[in-house]
Design a protein around this motif. Sequence first.
Motif, PDB file in Angstrom:
ATOM      1  N   PHE A  14      37.874  46.996  43.276  1.00  0.00           N
ATOM      2  CA  PHE A  14      38.476  45.217  42.680  1.00  0.00           C
ATOM      3  C   PHE A  14      36.894  44.889  43.608  1.00  0.00           C
ATOM      4  O   PHE A  14      36.572  43.682  42.684  1.00  0.00           O
ATOM      5  CB  PHE A  14      39.238  45.086  43.660  1.00  0.00           C
ATOM      6  CG  PHE A  14      39.785  43.657  43.824  1.00  0.00           C
ATOM      7  CD1 PHE A  14      40.238  43.002  43.010  1.00  0.00           C
ATOM      8  CD2 PHE A  14      39.294  43.694  44.943  1.00  0.00           C
ATOM      9  CE1 PHE A  14      40.460  41.046  43.190  1.00  0.00           C
ATOM     10  CE2 PHE A  14      39.407  41.737  45.783  1.00  0.00           C
ATOM     11  CZ  PHE A  14      39.961  41.102  44.250  1.00  0.00           C
ATOM     12  N   GLU A  15      35.883  45.213  44.657  1.00  0.00           N
ATOM     13  CA  GLU A  15      35.108  44.643  44.778  1.00  0.00           C
ATOM     14  C   GLU A  15      34.332  44.942  43.731  1.00  0.00           C
ATOM     15  O   GLU A  15      32.806  43.962  43.736  1.00  0.00           O
ATOM     16  CB  GLU A  15      34.730  46.093  46.803  1.00  0.00           C
ATOM     17  CG  GLU A  15      36.002  45.243  47.272  1.00  0.00           C
ATOM     18  CD  GLU A  15      35.804  43.734  47.919  1.00  0.00           C
ATOM     19  OE1 GLU A  15      34.950  43.611  47.192  1.00  0.00           O
ATOM     20  OE2 GLU A  15      36.853  43.217  48.183  1.00  0.00           O
ATOM     21  N   ARG A  16      34.021  46.338  43.632  1.00  0.00           N
ATOM     22  CA  ARG A  16      32.750  46.364  42.495  1.00  0.00           C
ATOM     23  C   ARG A  16      33.095  45.384  41.204  1.00  0.00           C
ATOM     24  O   ARG A  16      31.939  44.546  41.156  1.00  0.00           O
ATOM     25  CB  ARG A  16      33.027  47.913  42.183  1.00  0.00           C
ATOM     26  CG  ARG A  16      32.027  48.728  42.886  1.00  0.00           C
ATOM     27  CD  ARG A  16      31.876  50.171  41.799  1.00  0.00           C
ATOM     28  NE  ARG A  16      32.989  50.611  42.740  1.00  0.00           N
ATOM     29  CZ  ARG A  16      33.955  52.775  42.234  1.00  0.00           C
ATOM     30  NH1 ARG A  16      33.771  52.034  40.582  1.00  0.00           N
ATOM     31  NH2 ARG A  16      34.158  52.270  43.746  1.00  0.00           N
ATOM     32  N   ASP A  17      34.173  45.119  40.117  1.00  0.00           N
ATOM     33  CA  ASP A  17      34.364  43.905  39.730  1.00  0.00           C
ATOM     34  C   ASP A  17      33.878  42.632  40.205  1.00  0.00           C
ATOM     35  O   ASP A  17      33.274  41.924  39.533  1.00  0.00           O
ATOM     36  CB  ASP A  17      35.719  44.428  38.906  1.00  0.00           C
ATOM     37  CG  ASP A  17      35.766  45.149  38.085  1.00  0.00           C
ATOM     38  OD1 ASP A  17      34.869  46.095  38.255  1.00  0.00           O
ATOM     39  OD2 ASP A  17      37.536  45.496  38.220  1.00  0.00           O
ATOM     40  N   LYS A  20      29.989  42.022  40.655  1.00  0.00           N
ATOM     41  CA  LYS A  20      29.885  41.838  39.275  1.00  0.00           C
ATOM     42  C   LYS A  20      29.962  40.333  38.394  1.00  0.00           C
ATOM     43  O   LYS A  20      29.003  39.699  38.147  1.00  0.00           O
ATOM     44  CB  LYS A  20      30.273  42.990  37.943  1.00  0.00           C
ATOM     45  CG  LYS A  20      29.735  43.931  38.425  1.00  0.00           C
ATOM     46  CD  LYS A  20      30.467  44.719  36.720  1.00  0.00           C
ATOM     47  CE  LYS A  20      30.737  46.572  37.313  1.00  0.00           C
ATOM     48  NZ  LYS A  20      31.217  47.399  36.403  1.00  0.00           N
ATOM     49  N   LEU A  21      31.241  39.782  38.830  1.00  0.00           N
ATOM     50  CA  LEU A  21      31.309  38.929  38.052  1.00  0.00           C
ATOM     51  C   LEU A  21      30.259  37.741  39.004  1.00  0.00           C
ATOM     52  O   LEU A  21      29.603  37.033  38.668  1.00  0.00           O
ATOM     53  CB  LEU A  21      32.750  38.422  38.311  1.00  0.00           C
ATOM     54  CG  LEU A  21      34.107  39.328  37.792  1.00  0.00           C
ATOM     55  CD1 LEU A  21      35.462  38.937  37.659  1.00  0.00           C
ATOM     56  CD2 LEU A  21      33.555  38.842  36.441  1.00  0.00           C
ATOM     57  N   LEU A  22      30.452  37.867  40.226  1.00  0.00           N
ATOM     58  CA  LEU A  22      29.916  37.042  41.388  1.00  0.00           C
ATOM     59  C   LEU A  22      28.022  37.153  40.814  1.00  0.00           C
ATOM     60  O   LEU A  22      26.961  35.583  40.556  1.00  0.00           O
ATOM     61  CB  LEU A  22      29.444  37.146  42.826  1.00  0.00           C
ATOM     62  CG  LEU A  22      31.081  36.939  43.427  1.00  0.00           C
ATOM     63  CD1 LEU A  22      30.973  37.631  44.493  1.00  0.00           C
ATOM     64  CD2 LEU A  22      31.052  35.153  43.068  1.00  0.00           C
ATOM     65  N   LYS A  23      27.880  38.684  40.486  1.00  0.00           N
ATOM     66  CA  LYS A  23      26.237  38.569  39.530  1.00  0.00           C
ATOM     67  C   LYS A  23      25.739  37.970  39.129  1.00  0.00           C
ATOM     68  O   LYS A  23      25.108  37.072  38.608  1.00  0.00           O
ATOM     69  CB  LYS A  23      25.969  40.194  39.931  1.00  0.00           C
ATOM     70  CG  LYS A  23      25.950  40.299  41.516  1.00  0.00           C
ATOM     71  CD  LYS A  23      25.560  41.797  41.133  1.00  0.00           C
ATOM     72  CE  LYS A  23      24.915  42.466  42.624  1.00  0.00           C
ATOM     73  NZ  LYS A  23      24.487  43.916  42.397  1.00  0.00           N
ATOM     74  N   ARG A  24      26.854  37.903  37.864  1.00  0.00           N
ATOM     75  CA  ARG A  24      26.678  37.284  36.622  1.00  0.00           C
ATOM     76  C   ARG A  24      26.700  35.671  35.900  1.00  0.00           C
ATOM     77  O   ARG A  24      26.064  35.005  35.832  1.00  0.00           O
ATOM     78  CB  ARG A  24      28.328  38.038  35.531  1.00  0.00           C
ATOM     79  CG  ARG A  24      28.202  37.647  34.072  1.00  0.00           C
ATOM     80  CD  ARG A  24      28.884  37.903  33.242  1.00  0.00           C
ATOM     81  NE  ARG A  24      30.149  37.879  33.684  1.00  0.00           N
ATOM     82  CZ  ARG A  24      31.572  38.422  33.023  1.00  0.00           C
ATOM     83  NH1 ARG A  24      31.286  39.434  31.727  1.00  0.00           N
ATOM     84  NH2 ARG A  24      32.383  38.759  33.047  1.00  0.00           N
ATOM     85  N   ARG A  25      27.450  35.764  37.405  1.00  0.00           N
ATOM     86  CA  ARG A  25      27.653  33.510  37.374  1.00  0.00           C
ATOM     87  C   ARG A  25      26.468  33.242  38.265  1.00  0.00           C
ATOM     88  O   ARG A  25      25.860  32.494  37.871  1.00  0.00           O
ATOM     89  CB  ARG A  25      28.574  33.248  38.320  1.00  0.00           C
ATOM     90  CG  ARG A  25      29.200  31.947  38.680  1.00  0.00           C
ATOM     91  CD  ARG A  25      30.308  31.178  39.931  1.00  0.00           C
ATOM     92  NE  ARG A  25      30.777  29.780  39.485  1.00  0.00           N
ATOM     93  CZ  ARG A  25      29.948  29.088  39.901  1.00  0.00           C
ATOM     94  NH1 ARG A  25      28.530  28.918  40.234  1.00  0.00           N
ATOM     95  NH2 ARG A  25      29.844  28.069  40.044  1.00  0.00           N
TER      96      ARG A  25
END
Length: 127
Positions: A14-17, A20-25
């Motif tokens: 969950f933390e990794r996902d 990833k989402l925050l970096k993508r944003r």
Amino acid sequence: TERSRRFPSAELQFERDKEKLLKRRQAMPEFMVDAYEKEGASVGRSQKTMGSVMDIATGSLTMLREQRETLKHAQRLGFDILNRLGVSQSLMRAVEKRETQDRIILFVGMALILILLYFVVQHRSKA
């Protein structure tokens, strides 16, 4: 937390996902973020508008049902009065037949209007 004690690998995933989402944003261009925010606001406004349209439609339908019941009652009273006055049964049947014909004309007219509106929408979407 209790969840992390029971499912440590799920918590790490969950933390990794999330990262990833925050970096993508953060990697997303600002204009795209603004466009998504505007789209989200527009969807919210559309949902509010549809909600109010549905409320109005429900209210209208309720009022129409009440009016229908009132008119049915008035019709029954009218027929009772006509029967007391001695109006013939043939005249009563003619009135009822005319009512049925009017209802058929109404529904056919409504169907034609819906078909016409469908073709207008189709024509406008092609243009």
